[in-house]
Write a protein that holds these residues in place. Structure first.
Motif, short mmCIF file in Angstrom:
data_model
loop_
_atom_site.label_atom_id
_atom_site.label_comp_id
_atom_site.label_asym_id
_atom_site.label_seq_id
_atom_site.Cartn_x
_atom_site.Cartn_y
_atom_site.Cartn_z
N LEU A 140 0.81 -1.21 0.00
CA LEU A 140 0.00 0.00 0.00
C LEU A 140 0.85 1.27 0.00
CD1 LEU A 140 -2.82 -0.98 2.55
CD2 LEU A 140 -2.84 -1.14 0.06
N LEU A 141 2.17 1.14 -0.04
CA LEU A 141 3.05 2.31 -0.03
C LEU A 141 3.14 2.99 -1.39
CD1 LEU A 141 6.04 0.89 2.06
CD2 LEU A 141 4.23 2.44 2.86
N PHE A 142 2.64 2.32 -2.43
CA PHE A 142 2.82 2.82 -3.79
C PHE A 142 1.51 3.31 -4.41
CE2 PHE A 142 6.03 -0.28 -2.72
CZ PHE A 142 7.20 0.35 -3.11
N GLY A 143 0.58 3.71 -3.56
CA GLY A 143 -0.71 4.17 -4.05
C GLY A 143 -1.74 3.06 -4.03
N GLU A 144 -2.81 3.27 -4.77
CA GLU A 144 -3.89 2.29 -4.82
C GLU A 144 -3.37 0.99 -5.42
OE1 GLU A 144 -7.58 0.75 -4.08
OE2 GLU A 144 -6.82 2.74 -3.51
N PRO A 145 -3.48 -0.15 -4.70
CA PRO A 145 -2.93 -1.40 -5.23
C PRO A 145 -3.77 -1.95 -6.37
CG PRO A 145 -4.13 -1.84 -3.21
CD PRO A 145 -4.11 -0.34 -3.37
N VAL A 146 -3.15 -2.77 -7.18
CA VAL A 146 -3.87 -3.45 -8.26
C VAL A 146 -4.85 -4.46 -7.68
CG1 VAL A 146 -3.58 -4.97 -10.26
CG2 VAL A 146 -2.01 -3.06 -9.90
N SER A 147 -4.45 -5.10 -6.58
CA SER A 147 -5.31 -6.10 -5.94
C SER A 147 -4.88 -6.26 -4.49
CB SER A 147 -5.21 -7.45 -6.67
OG SER A 147 -3.91 -7.99 -6.51
N HIS A 148 -5.70 -7.00 -3.74
CA HIS A 148 -5.38 -7.29 -2.35
C HIS A 148 -5.05 -8.76 -2.14
CE1 HIS A 148 -6.48 -3.28 -0.82
NE2 HIS A 148 -7.39 -3.30 -1.79
#
Length: 392
Positions: A140-148
């Motif tokens: 989550l440090l790089f903005g909105e994630p592609v997925s969880h």
């Protein structure tokens, strides 16, 4: 000090670029206020749930490796990460001198907003520490994630049948290993093939590869299979194997032979007609990056596999756009260490273009892996900050 404050402000004002740390002004200031007090390296023993046997190139792999981790300490927070092997004592002393007393912010390049080149031998520990300081999982440090979550295959189905005097006993062992991994939560298995490379006559080894693949598919029909020959086949043997398992939908063929354009062109022509969903994957063993990228550009190679540590975590972040431009997928090589599985999973969830990661099931008396889960074929991350891995 004024320069650092100005840099913090600039970090929050620049146009966001893909792959950068995406933090608020307050978060950047938090990193500026936290200084590295100590840096040390530890040897950590990992244990596999069973003995891991042969592949086409190496003898029995054993019960688990010892890995090196870097531990970074601020006043009251700690980050750790596995490091590339071979850091000399002289280099460790140099890194201590360059790191202790610096703020965490000073380890980050103002333009790329990623770990600076000179600290990339232990960049995973830095990203872990940033996550701990900001109370965020690393992805989550790089903005909105592609997925969880991300698909995760077991990379631990080796040629354990070769350790038994009868074929039946060997098959029973392989199926027991598959059952363990299935119950653990995997729904993708990667099978080591290429028994004729070193351990059996070539034709007999090829037949056994086909038989074992079909047997596992029969017993675990809801599992998707990946296969890895570790460069043991010729292109003709690779096609013969794939013809022999045509009743099984193989997810990918990994390292069928040492990568070269001539053989991959032959294999790709077969694949386009006979197995259009099959992915061709390469780049683990002594990778030549430019050759691999060239194969991708020519639509001969689908998945780039260089090691997550051997190439480097930050370097991987910067490589992913190159791969996407060539319409290549990625899946960093993780064999040997569960830590590498965790790092690649966070990379995949944060950045995308990594459809599946290699799972290496391990335990450790010295590490707490944070409560991530392998569930229905997916890696589901821990809610802990950073990569979720701590010293016990």
């Amino acid at each position: 000090m004024k320069k650092i404050i100005a840099a913090v402000i600039a970090m929050t004002m620049f146009v966001s670029v893909w792959g950068q740390l995406k933090l608020s002004g307050n978060e950047w200031q938090k990193l500026q206020s936290e200084k590295i007090n100590t840096i040390e390296w530890k040897q950590i023993k990992l244990s596999y749930p069973r003995q891991v046997g042969k592949n086409s190139r190496k003898d029995i792999h054993g019960y688990g490796p010892s890995v090196k981790v870097c531990v970074l300490q601020t006043f009251n927070k700690q980050g750790l990460g596995e490091v590339r092997g071979g850091i000399s004592n002289q280099k460790k002393n140099l890194l201590r001198t360059k790191t202790i007393g610096k703020s965490v912010f000073e380890l980050i390049d103002a333009d790329t907003r990623l770990v600076k080149d000179e600290y990339r031998d232990f960049d995973i520990a830095i990203y872990d520490l940033i996550g701990v300081l900001l109370d965020k999982p690393a992805y989550l440090l790089f903005g909105e994630p592609v997925s969880h979550r991300v698909k995760c295959y077991s990379g631990m189905i080796y040629m354990d049948d070769l350790e038994y005097s009868t074929k039946e006993e060997g098959e029973r062992c392989v199926l027991e290993n598959c059952r363990y991994d299935y119950d653990y939560g995997y729904r993708y298995f990667k099978l080591k093939i290429g028994r004729g490379g070193m351990w059996m006559p070539r034709e007999e080894g090829l037949r056994r590869d086909i038989e074992i693949t079909k047997l596992i598919h029969e017993k675990f029909p809801d599992v998707k299979l990946l296969v890895d020959a570790n460069d043991a086949y010729t292109v003709d043997e690779c096609i013969a194997y794939l013809e022999g398992v045509r009743s099984v939908e193989i997810y990918w063929m990994e390292e069928p032979f040492k990568e070269n354009e001539k053989d991959y062109a032959i294999l790709k022509e077969w694949q386009k007609v006979k197995a259009p969903k099959l992915l061709l994957a390469d780049g683990e063993f002594k990778p030549r990056k430019e050759e691999l990228l060239s194969l991708g550009e020519k639509n001969l190679l689908d998945v780039y596999l260089q090691d997550i540590l051997g190439y480097g975590f930050t370097n991987w972040i910067q490589l992913l756009p190159e791969l996407k431009k060539r319409k290549m997928l990625a899946s960093p090589h993780n064999w040997g260490s569960l830590l590498k599985t965790v790092y690649s999973a966070h990379l995949a969830m944060a950045m995308g273009n990594i459809p599946i990661v290699e799972g290496v099931t391990c335990e450790s008396d010295e590490l707490d892996f944070g409560g991530f889960d392998i569930r229905d074929g997916y890696f589901v991350p821990s809610v802990r900050p950073g990569f979720g891995i701590t010293l016990k």
